[in-house]
Design a protein around this motif. Structure first.
Motif, PDB file in Angstrom:
ATOM      1  N   LEU A 207      74.011  37.004  70.748  1.00 31.49           N
ATOM      2  CA  LEU A 207      73.300  35.959  71.497  1.00 31.49           C
ATOM      3  C   LEU A 207      71.884  35.793  70.956  1.00 31.49           C
ATOM      4  O   LEU A 207      71.430  34.662  70.702  1.00 31.49           O
ATOM      5  N   ALA A 208      71.194  36.904  70.742  1.00 31.87           N
ATOM      6  CA  ALA A 208      69.811  36.829  70.275  1.00 31.87           C
ATOM      7  C   ALA A 208      69.732  36.293  68.845  1.00 31.87           C
ATOM      8  O   ALA A 208      68.805  35.551  68.508  1.00 31.87           O
ATOM      9  N   ASN A 209      70.707  36.644  67.994  1.00 30.55           N
ATOM     10  CA  ASN A 209      70.726  36.076  66.640  1.00 30.55           C
ATOM     11  C   ASN A 209      70.890  34.561  66.686  1.00 30.55           C
ATOM     12  O   ASN A 209      70.222  33.832  65.943  1.00 30.55           O
ATOM     13  N   VAL A 210      71.798  34.093  67.558  1.00 31.82           N
ATOM     14  CA  VAL A 210      71.996  32.647  67.693  1.00 31.82           C
ATOM     15  C   VAL A 210      70.698  32.001  68.202  1.00 31.82           C
ATOM     16  O   VAL A 210      70.267  30.962  67.694  1.00 31.82           O
ATOM     17  N   LEU A 211      70.058  32.648  69.176  1.00 33.65           N
ATOM     18  CA  LEU A 211      68.772  32.157  69.667  1.00 33.65           C
ATOM     19  C   LEU A 211      67.754  32.058  68.528  1.00 33.65           C
ATOM     20  O   LEU A 211      67.020  31.063  68.410  1.00 33.65           O
ATOM     21  N   GLY A 212      67.746  33.065  67.663  1.00 33.58           N
ATOM     22  CA  GLY A 212      66.833  33.062  66.516  1.00 33.58           C
ATOM     23  C   GLY A 212      67.108  31.889  65.588  1.00 33.58           C
ATOM     24  O   GLY A 212      66.191  31.192  65.161  1.00 33.58           O
ATOM     25  N   LEU A 213      68.392  31.653  65.287  1.00 36.00           N
ATOM     26  CA  LEU A 213      68.734  30.531  64.411  1.00 36.00           C
ATOM     27  C   LEU A 213      68.338  29.206  65.053  1.00 36.00           C
ATOM     28  O   LEU A 213      67.849  28.294  64.380  1.00 36.00           O
ATOM     29  N   LEU A 214      68.539  29.086  66.387  1.00 35.52           N
ATOM     30  CA  LEU A 214      68.165  27.850  67.079  1.00 35.52           C
ATOM     31  C   LEU A 214      66.645  27.644  67.068  1.00 35.52           C
ATOM     32  O   LEU A 214      66.172  26.511  66.948  1.00 35.52           O
ATOM     33  N   LEU A 215      65.895  28.744  67.191  1.00 34.53           N
ATOM     34  CA  LEU A 215      64.433  28.651  67.084  1.00 34.53           C
ATOM     35  C   LEU A 215      64.036  28.067  65.726  1.00 34.53           C
ATOM     36  O   LEU A 215      63.224  27.133  65.652  1.00 34.53           O
ATOM     37  N   ALA A 216      64.630  28.620  64.655  1.00 37.31           N
ATOM     38  CA  ALA A 216      64.330  28.128  63.306  1.00 37.31           C
ATOM     39  C   ALA A 216      64.748  26.671  63.173  1.00 37.31           C
ATOM     40  O   ALA A 216      64.037  25.842  62.585  1.00 37.31           O
ATOM     41  N   CYS A 217      65.884  26.325  63.773  1.00 39.16           N
ATOM     42  CA  CYS A 217      66.421  24.965  63.704  1.00 39.16           C
ATOM     43  C   CYS A 217      65.493  23.981  64.433  1.00 39.16           C
ATOM     44  O   CYS A 217      65.214  22.894  63.926  1.00 39.16           O
ATOM     45  N   PHE A 218      64.985  24.384  65.603  1.00 36.90           N
ATOM     46  CA  PHE A 218      64.039  23.541  66.348  1.00 36.90           C
ATOM     47  C   PHE A 218      62.797  23.279  65.493  1.00 36.90           C
ATOM     48  O   PHE A 218      62.338  22.135  65.373  1.00 36.90           O
ATOM     49  N   GLY A 219      62.288  24.353  64.870  1.00 35.09           N
ATOM     50  CA  GLY A 219      61.130  24.204  63.982  1.00 35.09           C
ATOM     51  C   GLY A 219      61.427  23.201  62.871  1.00 35.09           C
ATOM     52  O   GLY A 219      60.611  22.324  62.584  1.00 35.09           O
ATOM     53  N   GLY A 220      62.610  23.298  62.276  1.00 31.04           N
ATOM     54  CA  GLY A 220      62.991  22.398  61.191  1.00 31.04           C
ATOM     55  C   GLY A 220      63.103  20.956  61.634  1.00 31.04           C
ATOM     56  O   GLY A 220      62.627  20.044  60.942  1.00 31.04           O
ATOM     57  N   VAL A 221      63.723  20.722  62.811  1.00 30.88           N
ATOM     58  CA  VAL A 221      63.912  19.340  63.285  1.00 30.88           C
ATOM     59  C   VAL A 221      62.559  18.705  63.635  1.00 30.88           C
ATOM     60  O   VAL A 221      62.295  17.545  63.275  1.00 30.88           O
ATOM     61  N   VAL A 222      61.688  19.459  64.322  1.00 31.49           N
ATOM     62  CA  VAL A 222      60.357  18.923  64.649  1.00 31.49           C
ATOM     63  C   VAL A 222      59.609  18.585  63.355  1.00 31.49           C
ATOM     64  O   VAL A 222      58.996  17.514  63.234  1.00 31.49           O
ATOM     65  N   LEU A 223      59.680  19.479  62.369  1.00 29.63           N
ATOM     66  CA  LEU A 223      59.003  19.240  61.091  1.00 29.63           C
ATOM     67  C   LEU A 223      59.567  18.003  60.401  1.00 29.63           C
ATOM     68  O   LEU A 223      58.813  17.211  59.820  1.00 29.63           O
ATOM     69  N   TYR A 224      60.864  17.814  60.484  1.00 28.38           N
ATOM     70  CA  TYR A 224      61.482  16.643  59.852  1.00 28.38           C
ATOM     71  C   TYR A 224      60.979  15.345  60.485  1.00 28.38           C
ATOM     72  O   TYR A 224      60.574  14.412  59.791  1.00 28.38           O
ATOM     73  N   ILE A 225      60.989  15.304  61.839  1.00 28.01           N
ATOM     74  CA  ILE A 225      60.535  14.100  62.539  1.00 28.01           C
ATOM     75  C   ILE A 225      59.062  13.833  62.213  1.00 28.01           C
ATOM     76  O   ILE A 225      58.647  12.693  61.994  1.00 28.01           O
ATOM     77  N   LEU A 226      58.304  14.903  62.144  1.00 23.93           N
ATOM     78  CA  LEU A 226      56.860  14.801  61.927  1.00 23.93           C
ATOM     79  C   LEU A 226      56.511  14.318  60.527  1.00 23.93           C
ATOM     80  O   LEU A 226      55.536  13.587  60.338  1.00 23.93           O
ATOM     81  N   THR A 227      57.302  14.751  59.524  1.00 26.87           N
ATOM     82  CA  THR A 227      56.885  14.492  58.144  1.00 26.87           C
ATOM     83  C   THR A 227      57.574  13.281  57.524  1.00 26.87           C
ATOM     84  O   THR A 227      57.167  12.861  56.449  1.00 26.87           O
ATOM     85  N   ARG A 228      58.616  12.743  58.164  1.00 26.26           N
ATOM     86  CA  ARG A 228      59.304  11.621  57.526  1.00 26.26           C
ATOM     87  C   ARG A 228      58.370  10.428  57.441  1.00 26.26           C
ATOM     88  O   ARG A 228      57.892   9.914  58.465  1.00 26.26           O
ATOM     89  N   ALA A 229      58.112   9.985  56.198  1.00 30.02           N
ATOM     90  CA  ALA A 229      57.043   9.013  55.952  1.00 30.02           C
ATOM     91  C   ALA A 229      57.259   7.709  56.724  1.00 30.02           C
ATOM     92  O   ALA A 229      56.315   7.170  57.305  1.00 30.02           O
ATOM     93  N   ASP A 230      58.509   7.194  56.747  1.00 32.21           N
ATOM     94  CA  ASP A 230      58.723   5.896  57.391  1.00 32.21           C
ATOM     95  C   ASP A 230      58.810   6.008  58.917  1.00 32.21           C
ATOM     96  O   ASP A 230      59.018   5.002  59.597  1.00 32.21           O
ATOM     97  N   TRP A 231      58.652   7.200  59.457  1.00 30.29           N
ATOM     98  CA  TRP A 231      58.614   7.352  60.918  1.00 30.29           C
ATOM     99  C   TRP A 231      57.195   7.547  61.429  1.00 30.29           C
ATOM    100  O   TRP A 231      56.975   7.735  62.620  1.00 30.29           O
ATOM    101  N   LYS A 232      56.245   7.550  60.519  1.00 28.42           N
ATOM    102  CA  LYS A 232      54.850   7.740  60.944  1.00 28.42           C
ATOM    103  C   LYS A 232      54.423   6.571  61.815  1.00 28.42           C
ATOM    104  O   LYS A 232      54.936   5.461  61.694  1.00 28.42           O
ATOM    105  N   ARG A 233      53.481   6.827  62.726  1.00 29.75           N
ATOM    106  CA  ARG A 233      52.916   5.761  63.534  1.00 29.75           C
ATOM    107  C   ARG A 233      52.290   4.737  62.598  1.00 29.75           C
ATOM    108  O   ARG A 233      51.562   5.119  61.676  1.00 29.75           O
ATOM    109  N   PRO A 234      52.576   3.425  62.808  1.00 31.75           N
ATOM    110  CA  PRO A 234      52.197   2.412  61.815  1.00 31.75           C
ATOM    111  C   PRO A 234      50.845   2.571  61.100  1.00 31.75           C
ATOM    112  O   PRO A 234      50.686   3.493  60.334  1.00 31.75           O
ATOM    113  N   SER A 235      49.890   1.701  61.322  1.00 28.16           N
ATOM    114  CA  SER A 235      48.757   1.688  60.399  1.00 28.16           C
ATOM    115  C   SER A 235      47.622   2.577  60.871  1.00 28.16           C
ATOM    116  O   SER A 235      47.382   2.739  62.057  1.00 28.16           O
ATOM    117  N   GLN A 236      46.900   3.118  59.897  1.00 27.08           N
ATOM    118  CA  GLN A 236      45.678   3.826  60.220  1.00 27.08           C
ATOM    119  C   GLN A 236      44.628   2.825  60.686  1.00 27.08           C
ATOM    120  O   GLN A 236      43.730   3.173  61.437  1.00 27.08           O
TER     121      GLN A 236
END
Lengths: 258, 258
Positions: A207-236
């Motif tokens: 259970l704890a190993n799965v929790l660990g993998l999900l923690l890493a996965c959450f980090g990855g998904v947030v990073l993906y949403i955050l860094t995808r260039a065409d998803w950035k808030r429009p203009s500066q």
């Protein structure tokens, strides 16, 4: 005045990319699963949570997963999710979520230090604790600097736009370090308590190993949403105009004074 | 033909940002310190390294730090460091560094499985091992997909430019996951071997904690160099032109055929 026009244009043109809501929904599902699973782990295998007993320790992992993983992650996503709201509202929400995260993390921190004190255990000897203190200090400093540059109305404009990329980089880095520190803590809790039973594939370990993998996965998904260039808030330009606007409203400063 | 002109312009305009060399030098200093410190830890406190004895285990952390942390990190930096070289040369160097990293990591993987087999220990029960296998598989798949899209001459042009941001995101994520996995492994080695002595601030524990912080720091510095917008390799147009050029040279394909 041209920047104000750009701002209105930016606002009108801002539409939500088709795939973004699905990724955000997935991140929230993952985040809630993380919190629920941490609760389930502590409830099923560690006797639950209470402040005035040996169970005080268990408040630590739960607070940290809620504050420094789930809420911190969500605070980073605010600018992607509320892309059509006024920048000012989004900014305040971003700051508020980080405050909640900080307060919950502080409760988690008090829980473990208080538990150690009552039990007579040594503090701050492990890699997990070193990383944890580092994360907490960096997170607090980042909040203070972010507040004084972006929410406090006095910061000059050129400084804001020079600091913005640094704020984003350090924000993402502190979030990732939080996830890493949570993994180290989880590992520590498993090795302390399971010992040799860990290698026998005990249900708690799995259970704890799965929790660990999900923690890493959450980090990855947030990073993906955050860094995808065409998803950035429009203009500066929009942001600049609104910051200017905010300065004008709060200070009676002229937009041309930068 | 206009893209070829852009390519030449891009090549001429590409200058190195003033601060970049210092950050790269710092990253290399950190990376070499990591490798040296891992060696020092294994030599001073774990009896050194040998293949045909109980010391076989020690080949695992050293290979992983050299391959999946230092060399993988350096492979990511190649496009920032060799910004004025031909794209093709840089690409080949990027692929080669990743191959070296993969082979060294494979030796590290064999070392630990072989050691477990000889000792009769269970395999793949811990969070470290789950993350490690995930990293290794993702790294291998990323290499294969990267090779078939970017080095093998057949991939259509539009596909390359659509895949590029994904390749960069997953590359950075796999690197960060490698650093996180190394931290978990370090923690595991400390808790298995030091036990209660860890909380008495034994020199080995302190050394390994510092090593852990430096690992996280190396990850952070590489990520900073990689993500800083004004340090990116100049224009995509240049890359497109050169890929085109490469296709033209290798396939006799016309640049207008995309």
């Amino acid at each position: 005045m041209s920047s104000v026009c750009l701002s209105m244009e930016g606002g009108a043109a801002a539409s939500t990319p088709a795939a973004l809501p699905y990724y955000v929904a997935f991140s929230q599902l993952l985040g809630l699963t993380l919190v629920a699973m941490t609760g389930a782990w502590l409830g099923l295998y560690r006797g639950g949570i209470a402040w005035e007993s040996d169970l005080q320790f268990n408040a630590h992992p739960l607070c940290m997963v809620i504050g420094l993983v789930f809420l911190q992650g969500d605070a980073l996503l605010v600018y992607r999710v509320f892309r059509n709201e006024a920048k000012r509202t989004t900014k305040v929400l971003h700051g508020l979520l980080h405050i909640f995260a900080l307060v919950i993390a502080l409760v988690g921190l008090v829980a473990v230090f208080d538990y150690h004190r009552k039990k007579g255990y040594a503090d701050l000897y492990s890699l997990h604790s070193w990383c944890g203190i580092l994360v907490f200090v960096l997170y607090f400093v980042q909040w203070l600097v972010g507040f004084s540059f972006f929410l406090f109305p006095g910061a000059p404009f050129s400084l804001r736009s020079r600091y913005r990329p640094q704020h984003i980089f350090f924000g993402a880095t502190i979030f990732l370090l939080s996830v890493g520190t949570a993994l180290l803590g989880l590992k520590e809790a498993l090795l302390f308590n399971l010992g040799d039973k860990y290698s026998a594939f005990e249900p708690e370990g799995v259970l704890a190993n799965v929790l660990g993998l999900l923690l890493a996965c959450f980090g990855g998904v947030v990073l993906y949403i955050l860094t995808r260039a065409d998803w950035k808030r429009p203009s500066q330009a929009e942001e600049q105009a609104l910051s200017m606007d905010f300065k004008t409203l709060t200070e009676g400063d002229s937009p041309g004074s930068q």
